[in-house]
Design an enzyme around this catalytic site. Sequence first.
Site, PDB file in Angstrom:
ATOM      1  N   GLY A 184      -9.389   6.639  -5.666  1.00 52.18           N
ATOM      2  CA  GLY A 184      -9.067   7.628  -4.568  1.00 52.18           C
ATOM      3  C   GLY A 184      -7.982   8.647  -4.606  1.00 52.18           C
ATOM      4  O   GLY A 184      -7.016   8.524  -5.391  1.00 52.18           O
TER       5      GLY A 184
ATOM      6  N   ARG B  65     -15.042   7.205  -8.431  1.00 45.74           N
ATOM      7  CA  ARG B  65     -14.744   6.037  -8.294  1.00 45.74           C
ATOM      8  C   ARG B  65     -15.867   5.228  -9.473  1.00 45.74           C
ATOM      9  O   ARG B  65     -16.051   3.907  -9.406  1.00 45.74           O
ATOM     10  CB  ARG B  65     -14.899   5.149  -6.984  1.00 45.74           C
ATOM     11  CG  ARG B  65     -13.769   5.558  -6.009  1.00 45.74           C
ATOM     12  CD  ARG B  65     -13.641   4.477  -5.256  1.00 45.74           C
ATOM     13  NE  ARG B  65     -12.768   4.872  -3.664  1.00 45.74           N
ATOM     14  CZ  ARG B  65     -11.393   4.584  -4.036  1.00 45.74           C
ATOM     15  NH1 ARG B  65     -10.973   3.856  -4.905  1.00 45.74           N
ATOM     16  NH2 ARG B  65     -10.728   4.776  -3.104  1.00 45.74           N
TER      17      ARG B  65
ATOM     18  N   ASP C  54      -4.455   0.440  -8.582  1.00 47.76           N
ATOM     19  CA  ASP C  54      -4.672  -0.969  -9.030  1.00 47.76           C
ATOM     20  C   ASP C  54      -6.047  -1.184 -10.050  1.00 47.76           C
ATOM     21  O   ASP C  54      -6.205  -1.304 -11.178  1.00 47.76           O
ATOM     22  CB  ASP C  54      -4.777  -1.723  -7.792  1.00 47.76           C
ATOM     23  CG  ASP C  54      -5.265  -3.236  -8.047  1.00 47.76           C
ATOM     24  OD1 ASP C  54      -4.711  -3.708  -9.214  1.00 47.76           O
ATOM     25  OD2 ASP C  54      -6.115  -3.491  -7.439  1.00 47.76           O
TER      26      ASP C  54
ATOM     27  N   THR D  37      -0.831   5.949  -5.863  1.00 44.21           N
ATOM     28  CA  THR D  37      -1.608   5.210  -4.796  1.00 44.21           C
ATOM     29  C   THR D  37      -0.550   5.247  -3.418  1.00 44.21           C
ATOM     30  O   THR D  37       0.421   5.084  -3.519  1.00 44.21           O
ATOM     31  CB  THR D  37      -2.108   3.746  -4.768  1.00 44.21           C
ATOM     32  OG1 THR D  37      -2.574   3.392  -3.641  1.00 44.21           O
ATOM     33  CG2 THR D  37      -1.039   2.765  -5.033  1.00 44.21           C
TER      34      THR D  37
ATOM     35  N   ASP E  14      -0.977   3.202  -1.171  1.00 45.82           N
ATOM     36  CA  ASP E  14      -0.901   2.009  -0.754  1.00 45.82           C
ATOM     37  C   ASP E  14       0.516   1.399  -1.097  1.00 45.82           C
ATOM     38  O   ASP E  14       0.895   0.262  -0.687  1.00 45.82           O
ATOM     39  CB  ASP E  14      -1.794   0.861  -1.307  1.00 45.82           C
ATOM     40  CG  ASP E  14      -3.180   1.552  -0.788  1.00 45.82           C
ATOM     41  OD1 ASP E  14      -3.278   2.517   0.192  1.00 45.82           O
ATOM     42  OD2 ASP E  14      -4.224   1.153  -1.423  1.00 45.82           O
TER      43      ASP E  14
ATOM     44  N   ASP F 231       1.379  -0.526  -3.778  1.00 51.48           N
ATOM     45  CA  ASP F 231       0.977  -1.969  -3.964  1.00 51.48           C
ATOM     46  C   ASP F 231       1.033  -2.152  -5.503  1.00 51.48           C
ATOM     47  O   ASP F 231       0.630  -3.279  -5.739  1.00 51.48           O
ATOM     48  CB  ASP F 231      -0.151  -2.433  -3.277  1.00 51.48           C
ATOM     49  CG  ASP F 231      -1.436  -1.640  -3.765  1.00 51.48           C
ATOM     50  OD1 ASP F 231      -1.540  -0.621  -4.517  1.00 51.48           O
ATOM     51  OD2 ASP F 231      -2.715  -2.177  -3.365  1.00 51.48           O
TER      52      ASP F 231
ATOM     53  N   ARG G 233      -5.115  -0.761   2.266  1.00 50.78           N
ATOM     54  CA  ARG G 233      -5.812  -1.803   1.935  1.00 50.78           C
ATOM     55  C   ARG G 233      -5.378  -3.169   1.954  1.00 50.78           C
ATOM     56  O   ARG G 233      -5.118  -3.765   3.169  1.00 50.78           O
ATOM     57  CB  ARG G 233      -5.978  -1.650   0.175  1.00 50.78           C
ATOM     58  CG  ARG G 233      -7.396  -2.126  -0.220  1.00 50.78           C
ATOM     59  CD  ARG G 233      -7.467  -1.993  -1.825  1.00 50.78           C
ATOM     60  NE  ARG G 233      -7.738  -0.481  -2.189  1.00 50.78           N
ATOM     61  CZ  ARG G 233      -8.760   0.056  -2.143  1.00 50.78           C
ATOM     62  NH1 ARG G 233      -9.802  -0.358  -1.857  1.00 50.78           N
ATOM     63  NH2 ARG G 233      -8.714   1.213  -2.825  1.00 50.78           N
TER      64      ARG G 233
HETATM   65  O1  F6P Z   1      -6.367   2.825  -2.226  1.00 42.50           O
HETATM   66  C1  F6P Z   1      -6.117   4.032  -1.344  1.00 42.50           C
HETATM   67  C2  F6P Z   1      -7.016   4.013  -0.234  1.00 42.50           C
HETATM   68  O2  F6P Z   1      -6.807   4.931   0.696  1.00 42.50           O
HETATM   69  C3  F6P Z   1      -6.749   2.775   0.540  1.00 42.50           C
HETATM   70  O3  F6P Z   1      -5.794   2.797   1.384  1.00 42.50           O
HETATM   71  C4  F6P Z   1      -7.931   2.647   1.523  1.00 42.50           C
HETATM   72  O4  F6P Z   1      -8.540   1.426   1.946  1.00 42.50           O
HETATM   73  C5  F6P Z   1      -9.087   3.191   0.287  1.00 42.50           C
HETATM   74  O5  F6P Z   1      -8.458   4.039  -0.389  1.00 42.50           O
HETATM   75  C6  F6P Z   1      -9.946   4.079   0.999  1.00 42.50           C
HETATM   76  O6  F6P Z   1     -10.831   4.351  -0.271  1.00 42.50           O
HETATM   77  P1  F6P Z   1     -12.248   5.521   0.006  1.00 42.50           P
HETATM   78  O7  F6P Z   1     -11.582   6.920   0.131  1.00 42.50           O
HETATM   79  O8  F6P Z   1     -12.949   5.121  -1.012  1.00 42.50           O
HETATM   80  O9  F6P Z   1     -12.936   5.154   1.360  1.00 42.50           O
END
Ligand code: F6P
Length: 342
Positions: free
Chosen positions: A12, A74, A105, A127, A129, A131, A173
């Site tokens: 992401g 991804r 991650d 990230t 997040d 994390d 997440r």
């Molecule tokens: O890991 C970053 C993040 O923004 C999370 O907080 C969220 O759950 C996920 O990516 C969303 O991913 P996507 O943009 O693929 O929907």
Amino acid sequence: MSGVIGVLTAGGDCPGLNAVIRSVVSRATEHHDAEVVGILNGWEGLMNGRTRPLDRDDVRGILQRGGTILGTSRMDPYVHGDGYESVRGTIERNGIESLIVIGGDGTLRTALKLSEEGLPVVGVPKTIDNDIAATDYTFGFDTALSIATEAVDRIATTAEAHNRIMLVEVMGRTKGWIATYAAIAGGADGLLIPEFPYDLDEISAMLKRRHRRGRTYSVVVVAEGVAAPRGVEVTHGIDAFGFERLGGVAYAIAPELEQRTGFETRVTVLGHLQRGGTPTAFDRVLGTRFGAAAADEALAGSSGIMVAVQSDRMVSVPLAEACEEIKGVDDDLYELAATFFS
Ligand code: F6P
């Protein structure tokens, strides 16, 4: 110290990616007299040979810009290809001696596997997040937090006129870093995060007490990764890294709180707003520090490591350590946030 390094952004996107790219390129070319190959669209570009040379002029004016000038995806060489073999051609054709991988991650786990197969790799923790283990902060977190905090502030003023409970759902997440920091910074009245199981009856009782004491509204921050109430299923499938797609659990929680408290309960899901736009000053500086440190490490021949910030010092840690666990909110921070829920 000359040489050729590759750089890619995968997974992401996240505010501050361009600050890191700018710093990697400038440090490598201006300070080390090295060359940089930009890989387009994350692992997909490395698998399909999509690259572009990057010099100092290519990265001017991008520090403030959200997104990534390299693009991201991804796709993953271990999911959509056969690991090192599916990227070897691009590495060899471009003479890449070390690869800087800017990712969260899932991306860092892929980087670790490639380094175990023999590709020299340096990771940069990205990230919103926050994390990633072994670093105090990831870049992007501070920007997402500012957006979430502003949302809590804004929701509070519109809520004030009503006897309402407002749920603000934030990303993160499986961890509650954005939620917990936003709850503390925004003065929220409740917090639900995946690290601590919640009890709807307890929360409802607390909110009712609060309203009996004269408050006319409550703002509760909900992390997207909390479990749905028993008997309710919220599913959006799995992404390419095998992560569950999240979002919208607050819509399942709202009717439960409304029914228990008798107060109208409304939901705002912030979603990708938290990843867009310009990075904060903190993320620009952190991204710049990470980028320069990663270029230094890559050109010094380090491999299988991640640059990190610990007690405000740049350090490097084994990628394996960074990938060992997903870092969650601890008891002390959660209790601090809960001090104000009354
Ligand atoms: O890991 C970053 C993040 O923004 C999370 O907080 C969220 O759950 C996920 O990516 C969303 O991913 P996507 O943009 O693929 O929907």
